[in-house]
Design an enzyme around this catalytic site. Structure first.
Site, PDB file in Angstrom:
ATOM      1  CD  GLU A  77      41.667  33.008  30.010  1.00 28.52           C
ATOM      2  OE1 GLU A  77      42.102  34.176  29.278  1.00 28.52           O
ATOM      3  OE2 GLU A  77      41.494  33.430  31.006  1.00 28.52           O
ATOM      4  CG  ASP A 134      43.836  39.715  32.748  1.00 31.92           C
ATOM      5  OD1 ASP A 134      42.528  38.703  32.333  1.00 31.92           O
ATOM      6  OD2 ASP A 134      44.927  39.135  32.380  1.00 31.92           O
ATOM      7  CG  HIS A 178      40.334  41.854  42.219  1.00 35.65           C
ATOM      8  ND1 HIS A 178      39.141  42.613  42.458  1.00 35.65           N
ATOM      9  CD2 HIS A 178      39.790  40.810  41.385  1.00 35.65           C
ATOM     10  CE1 HIS A 178      38.524  42.793  41.475  1.00 35.65           C
ATOM     11  NE2 HIS A 178      38.597  41.602  40.898  1.00 35.65           N
ATOM     12  NE  ARG A 212      49.338  37.324  31.688  1.00 28.57           N
ATOM     13  CZ  ARG A 212      49.426  35.577  31.764  1.00 28.57           C
ATOM     14  NH1 ARG A 212      48.048  34.589  32.274  1.00 28.57           N
ATOM     15  NH2 ARG A 212      49.732  34.969  30.919  1.00 28.57           N
ATOM     16  CG  ASP A 266      43.369  34.342  33.198  1.00 33.53           C
ATOM     17  OD1 ASP A 266      42.943  33.139  33.985  1.00 33.53           O
ATOM     18  OD2 ASP A 266      44.108  33.826  32.734  1.00 33.53           O
ATOM     19  CD  GLU A 287      44.076  40.074  26.307  1.00 34.61           C
ATOM     20  OE1 GLU A 287      43.155  40.051  25.092  1.00 34.61           O
ATOM     21  OE2 GLU A 287      44.105  41.452  26.463  1.00 34.61           O
ATOM     22  CE1 TYR A 326      45.706  35.155  35.265  1.00 34.56           C
ATOM     23  CE2 TYR A 326      45.234  37.594  36.037  1.00 34.56           C
ATOM     24  CZ  TYR A 326      45.318  36.397  35.401  1.00 34.56           C
ATOM     25  OH  TYR A 326      44.971  36.593  34.191  1.00 34.56           O
TER      26      TYR A 326
END
Length: 885
Positions: A15, A104, A375, A330, A102, A106, A328
């Site tokens: 990203e 998630d 996770h 989020r 990522d 999104e 990560y």
């Protein structure tokens, strides 16, 4: 399928450019790693983005085809078209396409959109990782999976749902209240929580109660304090015994309420009485460490301990993650991998010793039902658990990483063991109580102590010991004071406590809280005072309109139910179409309900707020809130200063504002030195003084200074006005460096200042009389300003090659070049901003400011001229020197 004559094993798409650089270094030259810079396509943001063939469709402005299965109309942003072409070209030279966005919803969606646009003829794999370390990346590329269609569908449902909600309700707010307002599925609920708290404060009735505080001395000269808690075996009233709306004792409160007179009489009587220890109670307690950080708990602690906003926290955490320092950021999982637990335990053993390790590895479980998306908790990346000093961090990154490191260490440390001692002291019929606390074994306190949401509470991480006493021991009362108390209204939300409340109610997701908090402030629904979030009058009007006409849409349980449905879709347990159809279509759907209510809502009523005990109404107008009342058949108005909070509006304040408006500019007298009149005026920021009259032809504007809240603008005298108009004043010289300390009044109220450091004055300190000692002590509490670091560097300016960066400011994000700061338009994805866009904004701001551009050629000529001139001067000096010898 394998592309012929492929140059690379795979094209890997992440990203952000920072991640691409880091991951590319780990994977080597066989892999081409590129960044999508966020989403490559989305629903159209404005009418100009809608493709020509859809413009005449009835649903086009929504960007969602409500007539055909709620199909989203996706468009590629103009700035991303070049990137998409570049990625297609690179893909033609690769054997595989690996989506490494990522982990998630999104990120899954971004990956899906990339695949749809790139139309790969090679194998597509999905690579996920929770930290950017060499080991994690190499392991991830060996263990790829397919794109999770359920996660993609959940994200798409959320995007469509939010678009239908916002684009259907927002136009209604424009028509009935004001242009530029917006409604949002989570945003409107968050604003409602703030409004409800403000209404509670407005309805609050203060009550007073009294008790006594004694300073006692033991036979061995030990001193401690004790507070009266019962009289004649009847417990004394405290703040929790009063009704907040009436200010009276609750009906079921079986307590004794002392007034000032009774407290004074009791004081005199007890000073003559014998004092002794009647009871000693000792108890032990163990304190467990908190779970490691998830997104929301990190935002809360960073706000409480470091004063960071949720947005700042996430931006700094993003940099730490991209640099391979943390996992990560989020996530709503509190679990840790076995590697992380072993690494933390090993580090604890090295730093603190075996005694500080928990008996066995500690694992936590959270509330999240969506295990696919989260996770691991937020922790230091890798297996070494390096300290911030070992990594070489500095500034805000150092502070946030330290917080994460300490919390991770703490979760695997032994429990803290505490000893509490409670003494009951008797004097005649009165009983006093004193409580002491001792940390018997600090355990995880050695690494970390959690903050508190309660602004009145202090961190209980230190000993408060009582002297050694025994039962029936006589005590000497050296001082006994009656103490009066006033009950306080419910505390306003801070960013930390609002995030906690949203999380408790199940509203929104951890990854969205930062954007929600930014949006409600950017939209003018909330202003920030110190750390408090205060709803505006506009927020109150909008919330009331939504509550009266669409109550379920701002109900926390209804919104939490939406989140649960999205989770169910992501787990493959629910479908999007039936849900969207029920929400938007049908007789009870949003579309028809808005149309039905539109004609019934009176705009004047929607913009009018009435408060109990206020004879005038508050109106939300085009240029801000104002008071309105009818008097003698005539409508009268008075502006409400922006600093006034809804809960602070009362009849006394309204009377003063109307009086100031009717009086108009009032001259208090002539300034003895300037020979100009001093006027009392009222403006959008409240009452102020002005030296001289307004002259449109004058080069300088007349000097102005705000009138502090502790001074009544209708009764201010010339002597006080002269002192205020001279501000800022010199308080004295700082004892450490001899530099001047000044006191003045700024946009955010009275302050003291020294060497670029500012500190606001408390309410009980007068700006006109604050002394040097008080000013110096206050300045010690001021936060030192660090040079701001860019959130992201975009590229070099083509003229002077200075780096252009994106920065976070008080009023939102901006791009900076030299001394030019250009605001970034709202709702712009910061990750997708290009150099061309930044240059356009900077040039527009420069033109507005009247700053002339200097071409690189001119600058180069100027530099050459300077060098020539310097050479000439040097030669001249040399020849002069020769002559003199």
């Amino acid at each position: 399928m394998v592309a012929k004559n492929s140059k690379y094993k795979a094209l890997v798409i992440v990203e952000s450019p920072a991640k691409a650089k880091k991951i590319g270094g780990f994977l080597g030259s066989d892999y081409m790693v590129r960044a999508s810079v966020g989403h490559v396509r989305d629903l159209p943001a404005k009418a100009a983005d809608i493709p020509a063939k859809f413009k005449k469709e009835s649903w086009a402005t929504l960007g969602v085809n409500t007539e055909k299965n709620f199909e989203p109309l996706y468009v590629v942003h103009p700035d991303k078209k070049k990137l998409v072409k570049e990625l297609k070209d690179l893909l033609s030279d690769a054997q595989e396409l690996i989506i490494a966005t990522d982990e998630d919803r999104e990120g899954e969606s971004i990956g899906w959109h990339l695949v749809q646009l790139l139309e790969p003829k090679v194998t597509v794999k999905r690579m996920v990782f929770s930290e950017i370390t060499k080991t994690a990346i190499q392991e991830a590329i060996q263990n790829t999976r397919q794109i999770n269609e359920d996660l993609v569908e959940a994200q798409e449902t959320r995007r469509v749902l939010d678009r239908l909600y916002g684009y259907t309700l927002s136009p209604l707010l424009w028509k009935k209240i004001a242009r530029g307002l917006s409604a949002g599925r989570v945003q409107s609920v968050a604003v409602r929580l703030l409004v409800q708290r403000e209404l509670e404060r407005l309805a609050f009735k203060s009550a007073s109660y009294w008790d006594l505080k004694a300073e006692l001395q033991t036979e061995k000269e030990g001193r401690f304090e004790a507070t009266l808690y019962s009289l004649d075996d009847q417990k004394l009233a405290s703040g929790k015994d009063f009704d907040e709306t009436t200010g009276k004792l609750k009906e079921n409160a079986k307590v004794l309420l002392l007034n000032e007179e009774q407290a004074n009489a009791l004081q005199k009587r007890l000073l003559e009485a014998p004092w002794s220890v009647s009871e000693i109670e000792e108890r032990f307690s163990n304190r467990k460490p908190p779970a490691p950080f998830i997104t929301s708990s990190l935002q809360q602690e960073a706000n409480r301990k470091l004063g960071m906003t949720a947005r700042q926290t996430m931006q700094i955490a993003q940099r730490l993650y991209e640099n391979g320092n943390i996992t990560y950021m989020r996530t709503d999982s509190v679990s840790l991998s076995s590697e992380a637990i072993n690494a933390a335990r090993g580090r604890i053993k090295d730093l603190y010793g075996d005694d500080y390790l928990s008996d066995s590895p500690r694992q936590y479980t959270g509330k999240s039902k969506n295990a696919q998306e989260a996770h691991e908790a937020i922790r230091p990346a890798g297996t070494e658990m390096k300290t911030p000093e070992e990594i070489g961090l500095s500034g805000q990154e150092f502070k946030l990483y330290s917080l994460i490191w300490k919390r991770t260490m703490a979760c695997q440390m032994a429990e803290a063991r505490l000893k509490f001692l409670t003494l009951t002291i008797t004097a005649d019929e009165a009983k006093f109580r004193a409580t002491g606390r001792q940390v018997v074994f600090p355990g995880f306190f050695r690494a970390y102590v959690e903050g508190s949401d309660d602004p009145e509470a202090a961190l209980d991480d230190s000993d408060s010991m009582l002297p050694e006493v025994h039962e029936n021991e006589s005590l000497k009362c050296s001082q006994l004071d009656p103490v009066g108390h006033e009950t306080k209204p419910p505390a306003r939300f801070t960013e930390a406590s609002l995030v906690r409340k949203l999380e408790e109610e199940g509203v929104g997701r951890p990854s969205t809280y930062a954007s929600i908090l930014s949006t409600i402030q950017d939209r003018g629904y909330v202003r920030k005072d110190s750390n408090q979030l205060i709803p505006t009058f506009t927020a109150m009007a909008v919330t009331r309109l939504l509550e009266e006409n669409f109550p379920n849409l701002v109900d926390t349980q209804f919104t939490a139910g939406m989140e649960q449905t999205l989770d169910d879709i992501s787990n493959g347990q629910a479908e999007r179409l039936p849900y969207l159809g029920q929400f938007y279509g049908g007789d009870n759907g949003l579309e028809l309900r808005v149309k039905a209510r539109e004609e019934q809502i009176d705009p004047r009523k929607a913009c009018t707020l009435e408060f109990t005990g206020l004879n005038s109404a508050v109106r939300v107008g085009r240029y801000g809130p104002y008071l309105e009342k009818e008097e003698g058949g005539e409508q009268k108005t008075a502006s409400l200063p922006q600093e006034i909070s809804p809960a602070d509006v009362n009849e006394e304040l309204a009377a003063k504002l109307f009086e100031l408006k009717e009086r108009g500019p009032q001259s208090l007298g002539i300034h003895p030195e300037e020979g100009l009149p001093i006027f009392v005026l009222s403006g959008p920021f409240g009452p102020y003084l002005q030296l001289g009259e307004n002259d449109p032809d004058a080069e300088k504007k007349p000097k102005r200074v705000s009138i502090p809240k502790n001074i009544d603008p209708t009764k201010i005298e010339l002597e006080t006005a002269l002192k205020l108009i001279e501000l800022p004043r010199t308080v004295g010289q700082h004892p450490e460096d001899g530099k001047v300390v000044k006191a003045g009044i700024g946009r955010f109220g009275p302050y003291v200042q020294h060497s670029g450091k500012y500190k606001g004055l408390p309410k009980d300190v007068d700006v006109l009389y604050v002394d040097l000692h008080t000013a110096v002590e206050l300045l010690k509490l001021a936060r030192t300003k660090e040079a701001p670091k860019p959130i992201r560097e975009i590229g070099k300016h083509p003229e002077d090659e200075e780096m252009i960066g994106i920065f976070e400011g008080r009023y939102g994000a901006y791009v900076k070049h030299g001394k030019i700061n250009a605001t970034i338009p709202k709702d712009t994805d910061l990750e997708s901003i290009t150099l061309a866009q930044a240059l356009e904004w900077i040039e527009a701001k420069a033109a507005k400011k009247g700053v002339k551009k200097k071409s690189a050629k001119k600058k180069a000529t100027k530099k050459k001229a300077k060098k020539k001139s310097a050479k000439k001067k040097a030669a001249k000096k040399k020849s002069t020197k020769k002559k003199s010898t």
